[in-house]
Write a protein that holds these residues in place. Structure first.
Motif, PDB file in Angstrom:
ATOM      1  N   VAL A  92      57.294   1.701   9.614  1.00  0.00           N
ATOM      2  CA  VAL A  92      58.226   2.305  10.303  1.00  0.00           C
ATOM      3  C   VAL A  92      58.702   3.502   9.821  1.00  0.00           C
ATOM      4  O   VAL A  92      59.321   3.265   8.732  1.00  0.00           O
ATOM      5  CB  VAL A  92      59.455   1.434  10.758  1.00  0.00           C
ATOM      6  CG1 VAL A  92      60.226   2.187  11.960  1.00  0.00           C
ATOM      7  CG2 VAL A  92      58.995   0.197  11.434  1.00  0.00           C
TER       8      VAL A  92
ATOM      9  N   GLU B   7      65.594   9.441   9.817  1.00  0.00           N
ATOM     10  CA  GLU B   7      66.956   9.255  10.411  1.00  0.00           C
ATOM     11  C   GLU B   7      67.264   7.801  10.913  1.00  0.00           C
ATOM     12  O   GLU B   7      68.320   7.439  11.573  1.00  0.00           O
ATOM     13  CB  GLU B   7      66.800  10.143  11.896  1.00  0.00           C
ATOM     14  CG  GLU B   7      65.949   9.613  13.107  1.00  0.00           C
ATOM     15  CD  GLU B   7      64.613   9.640  12.865  1.00  0.00           C
ATOM     16  OE1 GLU B   7      64.255   9.844  11.768  1.00  0.00           O
ATOM     17  OE2 GLU B   7      63.806   9.700  13.760  1.00  0.00           O
TER      18      GLU B   7
ATOM     19  N   VAL C  41      69.989   6.876  13.735  1.00  0.00           N
ATOM     20  CA  VAL C  41      69.581   6.045  15.052  1.00  0.00           C
ATOM     21  C   VAL C  41      69.262   4.658  14.521  1.00  0.00           C
ATOM     22  O   VAL C  41      68.553   4.652  13.148  1.00  0.00           O
ATOM     23  CB  VAL C  41      68.186   6.643  15.617  1.00  0.00           C
ATOM     24  CG1 VAL C  41      67.973   5.875  16.990  1.00  0.00           C
ATOM     25  CG2 VAL C  41      68.277   8.162  15.624  1.00  0.00           C
TER      26      VAL C  41
ATOM     27  N   ILE D  48      62.260  -0.152  17.039  1.00  0.00           N
ATOM     28  CA  ILE D  48      60.574  -0.440  17.229  1.00  0.00           C
ATOM     29  C   ILE D  48      60.572  -1.515  16.219  1.00  0.00           C
ATOM     30  O   ILE D  48      60.002  -2.779  16.788  1.00  0.00           O
ATOM     31  CB  ILE D  48      59.839   0.549  17.096  1.00  0.00           C
ATOM     32  CG1 ILE D  48      59.800   1.749  17.925  1.00  0.00           C
ATOM     33  CG2 ILE D  48      58.453  -0.007  16.967  1.00  0.00           C
ATOM     34  CD1 ILE D  48      59.164   2.799  17.565  1.00  0.00           C
TER      35      ILE D  48
ATOM     36  N   ALA E 205      56.041   9.416  13.619  1.00  0.00           N
ATOM     37  CA  ALA E 205      55.228  10.312  13.041  1.00  0.00           C
ATOM     38  C   ALA E 205      53.719  10.651  13.830  1.00  0.00           C
ATOM     39  O   ALA E 205      52.779  11.022  13.334  1.00  0.00           O
ATOM     40  CB  ALA E 205      54.811   9.980  11.681  1.00  0.00           C
TER      41      ALA E 205
ATOM     42  N   SER F 250      53.373  12.548  16.530  1.00  0.00           N
ATOM     43  CA  SER F 250      53.196  13.513  17.252  1.00  0.00           C
ATOM     44  C   SER F 250      53.024  14.912  16.638  1.00  0.00           C
ATOM     45  O   SER F 250      52.489  14.713  15.515  1.00  0.00           O
ATOM     46  CB  SER F 250      54.521  13.729  18.379  1.00  0.00           C
ATOM     47  OG  SER F 250      54.326  14.769  19.092  1.00  0.00           O
TER      48      SER F 250
ATOM     49  N   HIS G 116      52.400   8.766  25.216  1.00  0.00           N
ATOM     50  CA  HIS G 116      51.225   9.860  25.053  1.00  0.00           C
ATOM     51  C   HIS G 116      50.609   9.923  23.823  1.00  0.00           C
ATOM     52  O   HIS G 116      49.164  10.178  23.542  1.00  0.00           O
ATOM     53  CB  HIS G 116      51.642  11.030  25.574  1.00  0.00           C
ATOM     54  CG  HIS G 116      50.434  11.947  26.040  1.00  0.00           C
ATOM     55  ND1 HIS G 116      49.969  12.958  25.239  1.00  0.00           N
ATOM     56  CD2 HIS G 116      49.970  12.136  26.994  1.00  0.00           C
ATOM     57  CE1 HIS G 116      49.161  13.558  25.674  1.00  0.00           C
ATOM     58  NE2 HIS G 116      48.971  13.228  27.022  1.00  0.00           N
TER      59      HIS G 116
HETATM   60  N1  LIG Z   1      55.561  19.589  20.750  1.00  0.00           N
HETATM   61  C1  LIG Z   1      55.162  18.185  21.209  1.00  0.00           C
HETATM   62  N2  LIG Z   1      56.580  17.488  20.903  1.00  0.00           N
HETATM   63  C2  LIG Z   1      56.220  15.956  21.278  1.00  0.00           C
HETATM   64  C3  LIG Z   1      55.373  15.706  21.952  1.00  0.00           C
HETATM   65  C4  LIG Z   1      54.257  16.716  21.982  1.00  0.00           C
HETATM   66  O1  LIG Z   1      53.105  16.116  22.638  1.00  0.00           O
HETATM   67  N3  LIG Z   1      54.435  17.964  21.544  1.00  0.00           N
HETATM   68  N4  LIG Z   1      55.147  14.604  22.274  1.00  0.00           N
HETATM   69  C5  LIG Z   1      56.625  13.911  22.569  1.00  0.00           C
HETATM   70  C6  LIG Z   1      56.331  12.388  22.695  1.00  0.00           C
HETATM   71  S1  LIG Z   1      55.646  12.197  24.195  1.00  0.00           S
HETATM   72  C7  LIG Z   1      56.845  11.669  21.962  1.00  0.00           C
HETATM   73  S2  LIG Z   1      56.719   9.951  22.449  1.00  0.00           S
HETATM   74  C8  LIG Z   1      57.449  11.794  20.542  1.00  0.00           C
HETATM   75  C9  LIG Z   1      56.475  11.269  19.577  1.00  0.00           C
HETATM   76  O2  LIG Z   1      57.274  11.126  18.273  1.00  0.00           O
HETATM   77  P1  LIG Z   1      56.728  10.526  17.010  1.00  0.00           P
HETATM   78  O3  LIG Z   1      55.883   9.349  17.299  1.00  0.00           O
HETATM   79  O4  LIG Z   1      56.194  11.735  16.306  1.00  0.00           O
HETATM   80  O5  LIG Z   1      58.054  10.022  16.564  1.00  0.00           O
HETATM   81  P2  LIG Z   1      59.198  10.888  15.747  1.00  0.00           P
HETATM   82  O6  LIG Z   1      59.207  12.413  15.844  1.00  0.00           O
HETATM   83  O7  LIG Z   1      59.477  10.324  14.533  1.00  0.00           O
HETATM   84  O8  LIG Z   1      60.559  10.341  16.869  1.00  0.00           O
HETATM   85  C10 LIG Z   1      60.651  10.636  18.260  1.00  0.00           C
HETATM   86  C11 LIG Z   1      61.979  10.239  18.684  1.00  0.00           C
HETATM   87  O9  LIG Z   1      61.994   8.801  18.499  1.00  0.00           O
HETATM   88  C12 LIG Z   1      62.927   8.300  17.656  1.00  0.00           C
HETATM   89  N5  LIG Z   1      62.421   7.361  16.939  1.00  0.00           N
HETATM   90  C13 LIG Z   1      61.718   7.207  15.970  1.00  0.00           C
HETATM   91  N6  LIG Z   1      61.226   6.079  15.557  1.00  0.00           N
HETATM   92  C14 LIG Z   1      62.287   5.299  16.083  1.00  0.00           C
HETATM   93  C15 LIG Z   1      62.801   3.900  15.946  1.00  0.00           C
HETATM   94  N7  LIG Z   1      61.934   3.094  15.072  1.00  0.00           N
HETATM   95  N8  LIG Z   1      63.612   3.397  16.559  1.00  0.00           N
HETATM   96  C16 LIG Z   1      64.380   4.185  17.480  1.00  0.00           C
HETATM   97  N9  LIG Z   1      63.911   5.556  17.570  1.00  0.00           N
HETATM   98  C17 LIG Z   1      62.965   6.052  16.866  1.00  0.00           C
HETATM   99  C18 LIG Z   1      63.319   9.550  16.975  1.00  0.00           C
HETATM  100  O10 LIG Z   1      64.603   9.636  16.460  1.00  0.00           O
HETATM  101  C19 LIG Z   1      63.210  10.852  17.861  1.00  0.00           C
HETATM  102  O11 LIG Z   1      64.420  10.897  18.662  1.00  0.00           O
HETATM  103  O12 LIG Z   1      57.418  13.126  20.272  1.00  0.00           O
HETATM  104  C20 LIG Z   1      57.697  14.018  21.429  1.00  0.00           C
HETATM  105  N10 LIG Z   1      57.622  15.326  21.112  1.00  0.00           N
END
Ligand SMILES: Nc1nc2c(c(=O)[nH]1)N[C@H]1C(S)=C(S)[C@@H](COP(=O)(O)OP(=O)(O)OC[C@H]3O[C@@H](n4cnc5c(N)ncnc54)[C@H](O)[C@@H]3O)O[C@H]1N2
Ligand code: MOO
Length: 408
Positions: free
Chosen positions: A191, A195, A207, A211, A257, A259, A288
């Motif tokens: 994981v 943050e 946060v 997950i 990670a 995206s 996505h």
């Molecule tokens: N320029 C773009 N930005 C983003 C896109 C894109 O296509 N272009 N996709 C969006 C989508 S859809 C998603 S879903 C997220 C996916 O982000 P990541 O997998 O890279 O994850 P992070 O950037 O690390 O976090 C995103 C968000 O989720 C919160 N987070 C992360 N891990 C956890 C966890 N274990 N428990 C609770 N919350 C978590 C994190 O704090 C962020 O708020 O990207 C978009 N952006």
């Protein structure tokens, strides 16, 4: 913030928007990769531990069922037509040397072995004891569970690949099994996110990891075992070492990670390791940026990798979309689409997305799926209220939709 033009070590690997696969095709790809890479080796587990795994072998009857001629009712074992002279009492699990001759009967408990000579069991409610003899009428053969009438010794009872449910465990015990050979893919989860915190009230900017606590149940729902779960920081090196250092696991799950941000190193780390990416994004909402790949070249899949987006509801959808079908195929389960129910009437104002399949959290009552709302990518409230996600493809015209069940 996305740093344009950069790849690899500094994140933001520039996943091409049009590389994303349609949702149904992505599920198929996960199943196919699992089937090609599996099945994982069988292990023997004691009955109680085998719950939710997949049977590695056909389940065979080690003994006949019922194992002996037994009474199906409380009453009297009788021999021939009445009236009958009473010869004593037989209880379940107690030895008895009573044999019956025509015109004789013995009081008997449900489940007790019927004495030699028994032609039927006369239940108490159909009997009368008068003048020291038993009276009543019963057809020959009634209320006896005859040895082997349900299953002959050596017969195949369930096929390999079947999920070990509570009923399967009970059946295996009644067929004299003490343990079962099962397949249970092992999963190592990482994981990511600087943050994230694991307990208490998070400080501003931090946060709670939402997950990590879902993973064990999701992996179990797919029939796997969560062998390890670690938190890693946002660095490139940490991601490379997580992907490369999961010895003993068939599948590595990386959460976050996925995206295009500066700290999103999953794709860069996979490239560094020369890994193959099979699904690079899925045309669904939420979920996505999910990913499926494996270490090694396309022709020789090594450790399998599933990338779950960081947004928690997106991660849940992605786990059900890619991870669960992958695990089920790795365990040698049959190819039926796992967890998908046939069409169900969807109520309310549900509209398809122009390009992506929408996964809408619904409660299912009386054959109707009612959206519960609160199912944006970052919130689990809708999923926690829901029974399933209604699958709404871009060309959906309604009113029925397939359902993807949520783990209970
Ligand atoms: N320029 C773009 N930005 C983003 C896109 C894109 O296509 N272009 N996709 C969006 C989508 S859809 C998603 S879903 C997220 C996916 O982000 P990541 O997998 O890279 O994850 P992070 O950037 O690390 O976090 C995103 C968000 O989720 C919160 N987070 C992360 N891990 C956890 C966890 N274990 N428990 C609770 N919350 C978590 C994190 O704090 C962020 O708020 O990207 C978009 N952006
Ligand atoms: O598609 Mo992201 O996975 O929804 O927020």
């Amino acid at each position: 913030m996305r740093v344009h033009g950069e790849t690899g070590r500094r994140g933001g690997t520039g996943r091409a928007a049009d590389a994303a696969m349609p949702w149904a095709a992505a599920r198929r790809a996960a199943r196919e990769l699992g089937a090609r890479s599996g099945p994982v080796p069988a292990v023997r587990e004691p009955l109680a531990a085998a719950l939710d795994a997949a049977l590695a072998d056909d389940l065979i009857a080690r003994i006949p069922l019922p194992p002996f001629d037994a009474s199906a009712m409380d009453g009297y074992a009788v021999c021939g037509p009445g009236p009958w002279a009473l010869r004593g009492q037989i209880l379940a699990g107690r030895p008895s040397d009573i044999d019956l001759r025509p015109g004789e009967a013995a009081e008997i408990a449900t489940g007790a072995r019927v004495p030699t000579g028994t032609t039927a069991v006369l239940p108490y409610e159909r009997s009368e004891v008068r003048d020291a003899s038993l009276h009543g009428a019963i057809e020959s053969g009634r209320h006896v569970r005859w040895r082997g009438e349900e299953l002959a010794e050596g017969s195949v009872v369930l096929p390999a690949g079947q999920t070990v449910t509570p009923a399967v465990l009970g059946l295996a015990a009644s067929l004299a099994h003490d343990d079962l050979a099962v397949r249970r893919p092992r999963v190592a989860a990482f994981v990511s996110g600087d943050e994230l915190v694991d307990d208490g009230v998070p400080a501003v900017g931090a946060v709670r990891d939402a997950i990590g606590p879902m993973l064990e149940g999701l992996v179990r729902w797919g029939g796997g075992t969560l062998a390890s779960r670690e938190r890693i920081g946002d660095g490139f090196a940490a991601m490379v070492s997580a992907l490369g250092g999961a010895a003993g696991a068939s599948v590595v799950v990386v959460c976050g990670a996925s995206s295009a941000g500066p700290a999103d190193h999953l794709r860069g780390a996979l490239a560094e390791l020369g890994a193959s990416v099979v699904v690079d994004g899925v045309r669904c909402r939420p979920g996505h940026p999910q990913l499926l790949g494996h270490l090694g070249p396309p022709s020789a899949p090594g450790t399998l990798v599933v990338g779950l987006p960081g947004n928690p509801n997106a991660a849940l959808v992605a786990a059900l979309t890619l991870l669960v079908p992958l695990l089920r195929a790795l365990a040698g389960r049959p190819p039926a689409d796992p967890g998908l129910a046939a069409g169900c009437l969807v109520e309310g104002d549900v509209r398809p997305h122009e390009r992506d399949t929408r996964l809408v959290a619904v409660r299912v009552e009386q054959g109707r799926a009612r959206p519960v709302g609160h199912d944006g990518p970052a919130v689990l409230r809708g999923a926690a209220l829901a029974d399933a996600f209604a699958v709404i493809p871009p060309d959906w015209r309604g009113p029925d939709a397939r359902l993807m069940w949520l783990p209970r």
